[in-house]
Design a protein around this motif. Structure first.
Motif, PDB file in Angstrom:
ATOM      1  N   VAL A 148       1.008  12.264   0.086  1.00 28.51           N
ATOM      2  CA  VAL A 148       1.030  10.826   0.385  1.00 28.51           C
ATOM      3  C   VAL A 148       1.110  10.532   1.890  1.00 28.51           C
ATOM      4  O   VAL A 148       0.366   9.682   2.396  1.00 28.51           O
ATOM      5  N   LEU A 186      -7.599  10.804  -5.691  1.00 27.84           N
ATOM      6  CA  LEU A 186      -6.865  10.538  -4.454  1.00 27.84           C
ATOM      7  C   LEU A 186      -7.777  10.528  -3.233  1.00 27.84           C
ATOM      8  O   LEU A 186      -7.485   9.838  -2.252  1.00 27.84           O
ATOM      9  N   VAL A 196       0.822  -1.206   0.000  1.00 25.08           N
ATOM     10  CA  VAL A 196       0.000   0.000   0.000  1.00 25.08           C
ATOM     11  C   VAL A 196       0.860   1.261   0.000  1.00 25.08           C
ATOM     12  O   VAL A 196       0.562   2.235  -0.710  1.00 25.08           O
ATOM     13  N   LEU A 246      -9.455   7.207  -3.089  1.00 25.78           N
ATOM     14  CA  LEU A 246      -8.403   6.268  -2.672  1.00 25.78           C
ATOM     15  C   LEU A 246      -8.193   6.349  -1.164  1.00 25.78           C
ATOM     16  O   LEU A 246      -8.086   5.324  -0.478  1.00 25.78           O
ATOM     17  N   THR A 247      -8.148   7.579  -0.639  1.00 27.66           N
ATOM     18  CA  THR A 247      -7.957   7.772   0.805  1.00 27.66           C
ATOM     19  C   THR A 247      -9.095   7.125   1.584  1.00 27.66           C
ATOM     20  O   THR A 247      -8.867   6.447   2.596  1.00 27.66           O
ATOM     21  N   VAL A 271      -2.274  10.755   3.329  1.00 26.48           N
ATOM     22  CA  VAL A 271      -3.136   9.621   2.973  1.00 26.48           C
ATOM     23  C   VAL A 271      -2.829   8.421   3.861  1.00 26.48           C
ATOM     24  O   VAL A 271      -3.729   7.780   4.420  1.00 26.48           O
ATOM     25  N   THR A 275       0.474   3.833  -3.106  1.00 27.84           N
ATOM     26  CA  THR A 275      -0.089   5.165  -2.893  1.00 27.84           C
ATOM     27  C   THR A 275       0.818   6.228  -3.492  1.00 27.84           C
ATOM     28  O   THR A 275       0.347   7.184  -4.137  1.00 27.84           O
ATOM     29  N   LEU A 324      -8.662   3.402   1.673  1.00 27.28           N
ATOM     30  CA  LEU A 324      -7.574   2.985   2.557  1.00 27.28           C
ATOM     31  C   LEU A 324      -7.942   3.190   4.030  1.00 27.28           C
ATOM     32  O   LEU A 324      -7.471   2.447   4.891  1.00 27.28           O
ATOM     33  N   TYR A 340       0.426   6.001  -7.225  1.00 21.90           N
ATOM     34  CA  TYR A 340      -0.873   6.539  -7.640  1.00 21.90           C
ATOM     35  C   TYR A 340      -0.821   8.069  -7.693  1.00 21.90           C
ATOM     36  O   TYR A 340      -1.299   8.684  -8.656  1.00 21.90           O
TER      37      TYR A 340
END
Length: 399
Positions: A254, A305, A236, A308-309, A257, A240, A312, A243
């Motif tokens: 990052v 993003l 991960v 994505l956050t 995140v 990340t 995660l 990404y």
């Protein structure tokens, strides 16, 4: 040890157990060294040799010796007791770290000597996490309170790994990177000294008939799942970063995140400890790992993003509960005189997965689409849960 279970277990009740607060704080002080030592060694060796290749090799030796010898060190503590084994182990480790700091204080250190010192230090790394979790099993009078204790321990440990690099960053702002290694040595020697002096620290335990570790097959599920979670977790971090770069986001975002994922893990860990579960630990372990893997796999479909956050964070909510439950399942599968070694096996699984996963993910990025890379990372946790469940079913049929 005469203790009485509170009517309603809580995190405050965990810290009110006799001598628990003092013992736990001492253990956390020593374990803060885990959060400071890796980055300190990396920075120091890089500065001393001017080579990232050398620093990577030295870190690999340090990490491999620390991870793969952990069950051996755990067995020594179970056999001789923490006072006899953990104290000297921490002292030798601290001396070797001090030697590594001296060697890297100025440029020009011999590479062979650096590698030898790092490997020896890694081989002596005290298994403080497994020892503290074994001690919680002694302190907590029932399984519900023990679940709270393990959750509190897991969340605190995660915070140490987040705060350790920050502490090193502050220190290296005005001192050489090797000073971080010195700080790591001081933390672990001093903290361990207070920890083993606790009046609730158990002594050596006699070996019962049938061996010390007990039912090795019972450890299979927690160790396999821990390995899979380690593989997923290490992927991960790199994914990340990839990404953010691929979608033209500032890579400075990052850490935020990943910090959100850690916050989700902390909240999930605290919530897991607060629930009075009726489902057995082994069953919960497999379910948590499946949801964690699905969340990471789904993160690869995120259009931006922020989505994505969110994915995660969901994965993080199940991260701490998965690892906490793995330790509980391992604890339940062995005799009381083998708890430290059992926890060390789970710890080894997580760390071995983390090391291997970082390497594997680095090789996949650029060769496969990022969505597929996220799917592969999530599949590691899924596959570990399926493998552990299938192995458990086979054992049950044989029994």
């Amino acid at each position: 040890m005469s203790t009485h279970a509170p009517a309603r277990p809580s995190y405050a009740a965990v810290l009110r157990l006799p001598h628990a607060r003092r013992t736990f704080v001492a253990a956390l002080t020593a374990r803060l060294s885990y959060g400071t030592v890796s980055i300190s060694v990396l920075l120091s060796v890089t500065r001393a040799t001017g080579s990232y290749a050398v620093s990577g090799a030295v870190m690999s030796l340090f990490g491999a010796a620390s991870v793969f010898l952990m069950p051996v060190r755990g067995a020594l503590i179970d056999r001789h007791g923490p006072r006899r084994a953990l104290g000297p182990m921490a002292l030798v480790y601290g001396v070797l770290l001090a030697l590594l700091a001296v060697l890297t204080w100025r440029p020009g250190a011999p590479v062979a000597l650096l590698a030898t010192a790092a490997a020896l230090a890694g081989a002596c790394t005290p298994p403080l996490g497994p020892t503290m979790r074994s001690l919680w099993s002694e302190l907590a009078p029932d399984r519900h309170l023990l679940q709270r204790a393990y959750s509190l321990d897991g969340v605190a440990e995660e915070l140490l790994f987040v705060s350790g690099p920050v502490l090193v960053g502050i220190l290296t702002g005005f001192a050489p990177p090797a000073s971080g290694i010195v700080l790591s040595a001081v933390l672990i020697v001093g903290g361990t000294g207070v920890f083993v002096a606790s009046p609730v620290m158990p002594g050596p335990r006699p070996v019962t008939r049938g061996g010390r570790l007990g039912t090795v097959s019972g450890l299979l599920a927690p160790v396999v799942v821990a390995l899979g979670v380690g593989l997923t977790l290490s992927g991960v971090d790199l994914l990340t970063m990839a990404y953010a770069s691929a979608h033209a986001y500032d890579t400075a975002l990052v850490p935020w995140v990943l910090g959100a994922m850690s916050a989700g893990s902390a909240l999930g860990g605290l919530a897991n400890g607060a629930v009075r579960w009726l489902v057995p630990a082994r069953t919960r372990l497999l379910r948590f790992a499946v949801v964690l893997g699905l969340a990471v796999a789904a993160a690869g479909l995120a259009p931006d993003l922020w989505v994505l956050t969110a994915a995660l964070v969901v994965a993080g909510v199940f991260l701490a509960p998965t690892l906490t439950t793995a330790y509980l399942a391992a604890d339940e599968s062995v005799r009381s005189e083998s708890r430290t070694q059992a926890g060390a096996w789970v710890n080894m699984g997580v760390n071995a997965g983390t090391s291997t996963g970082a390497l594997a993910t680095g090789l996949l990025i650029g060769r496969l689409p990022l969505g597929i890379c996220f799917l592969v990372a999530g599949t590691a946790a899924l596959a570990s849960a399926l493998a552990a469940g299938a192995a458990g079913a086979r054992l049950a049929r044989r029994g």
